[in-house]
Design an enzyme around this catalytic site. Structure first.
Site, PDB file in Angstrom:
ATOM      1  CG  MET A  30      33.816  31.719 -19.504  1.00 10.40           C
ATOM      2  SD  MET A  30      35.299  30.779 -19.776  1.00 10.40           S
ATOM      3  CE  MET A  30      36.283  31.289 -18.391  1.00 10.40           C
ATOM      4  CB  ALA A  32      30.900  30.862 -11.397  1.00  8.67           C
ATOM      5  N   GLY A  36      29.951  41.607 -10.328  1.00 12.41           N
ATOM      6  CA  GLY A  36      30.617  42.232 -11.484  1.00 12.41           C
ATOM      7  C   GLY A  36      29.901  41.887 -12.783  1.00 12.41           C
ATOM      8  CG  HIS A  37      29.735  37.831 -14.271  1.00 12.98           C
ATOM      9  ND1 HIS A  37      30.178  36.999 -13.273  1.00 12.98           N
ATOM     10  CD2 HIS A  37      30.592  37.659 -15.303  1.00 12.98           C
ATOM     11  CE1 HIS A  37      31.241  36.342 -13.687  1.00 12.98           C
ATOM     12  NE2 HIS A  37      31.535  36.728 -14.905  1.00 12.98           N
ATOM     13  N   GLY A 147      34.257  43.082 -18.908  1.00 16.91           N
ATOM     14  CA  GLY A 147      34.812  43.691 -17.701  1.00 16.91           C
ATOM     15  C   GLY A 147      36.267  44.090 -17.910  1.00 16.91           C
ATOM     16  CB  SER A 185      37.561  36.803  -9.909  1.00 20.35           C
ATOM     17  OG  SER A 185      37.892  35.593 -10.569  1.00 20.35           O
ATOM     18  NE  ARG A 187      40.223  32.228 -13.345  1.00 15.50           N
ATOM     19  CZ  ARG A 187      40.755  31.212 -14.001  1.00 15.50           C
ATOM     20  NH1 ARG A 187      41.433  30.311 -13.338  1.00 15.50           N
ATOM     21  NH2 ARG A 187      40.642  31.099 -15.308  1.00 15.50           N
TER      22      ARG A 187
END
Ligand code: PAF
Length: 280
Positions: A30, A32, A36-37, A147, A185, A187
């Site tokens: 999604m 941002a 990790g991505h 993930g 994250s 977020r």
């Protein structure tokens, strides 16, 4: 790196790649993007000839309109990060492109989604399964990368692949953490400096709980101690802490030898909802 905004263009690209005998890895996101991505993209690049990343804030998986409105969006910055990580094609669709009309089909994953995220975010996994199915059909990957931080999502997508006979290997990748243990994250970017300073407590509570599980402390007691530790910090509003079976994700009343135990937490911190988990 190709950038596609239409479903037709992505489908044509995937078709061409497949006809050329190339292996395709899909990394749905999604946006941002954080390390990790990018680790998912790097892993996909190591395993496949072609890596298709998707950046789409999927409205149908948000049950809270404020959460959807505040979800960080930075497509240009995301695009700049993807190519160096090994992404060869980026799919950046609009909502209208993915949902030319509202989906009538509804997914129900039974007990798997009656707990944790599914229980606290009604309709969430229906939205996830809808968009992931669409992306699977459009990108036609051989492998798809998710993930482990979203452990329940991994279990739901695994079920989706089995139930709908998608010929796709699901690759679940470990959670990447900041130096202080906070799970990476999108977020996290919304945390105030005070909330960010408090945030590592989430992982500390999980680690303490994992130690208790290894000592054989019963699940109800582990859960109570974890919730009490979170509630003791005024910055946190815990939503759930579950001691669950690692495969079925159902809450445990005791432990069975040889079966993994999954500890999962969700809590609000300064208006931001965070989740995390560890396997004990
Ligand atoms: O994990 C996410 O970012 C999303 O749930 C996903 C898999 C990209 C579907 O919108």
């Amino acid at each position: 790196m190709h950038v596609f905004t239409t479903a037709a263009a992505l489908r044509a690209h995937a078709e061409t790649q497949r006809r050329a005998g190339r292996r395709l890895g899909l990394v749905p996101t999604m946006g941002a993007l954080h390390a990790g991505h990018l680790a998912l993209v790097q892993r996909a690049a190591a395993d496949n000839d072609e890596v298709i990343a998707t950046v789409f804030v999927n409205p149908t998986q948000f049950n809270n309109p404020d959460d959807l409105r505040h979800y960080p969006r930075q497509p240009e910055a995301d695009a700049a990060l993807l190519a160096p990580a090994g992404c060869t094609a980026l799919f950046l669709p609009t909502v209208e492109e993915i949902y030319p009309q509202p989906a009538a089909l509804r997914f129900d994953f039974g007990p798997l989604e009656r707990v944790m995220e599914g229980a606290h975010r009604p309709g969430h996994f229906n939205g996830v399964a809808t968009v992931v199915s669409k992306l699977f059909h459009l990108a036609r990957p051989h492998r798809a990368y998710f993930g482990q931080k979203d452990a329940q999502q991994v279990a739901v997508v695994r079920q989706l692949i089995t139930d709908l006979s998608f010929d796709i290997e699901l690759v679940a990748c470990p959670t990447l953490r900041e130096a202080d243990g906070l799970a990476m994250s999108s977020r996290n970017a919304r945390l105030s400096p005070e909330a960010r300073a408090a945030a590592p407590l989430l992982h500390q509570v999980l680690q303490a709980a994992a130690a208790q599980v290894r000592q054989g402390v019963v699940p109800a007691q582990v859960q109570a101690a974890a919730l009490a530790a979170l509630a003791a910090n005024a910055a946190f509003t815990p939503e759930y802490f579950e001691v669950a079976d690692g495969q079925t994700l159902q809450p445990l009343v005791g432990y069975a030898a040889g079966r993994p135990v999954l500890l999962c937490v969700a809590a609000w911190l300064g208006g931001v909802r965070l989740i995390d988990n560890v396997v004990a």
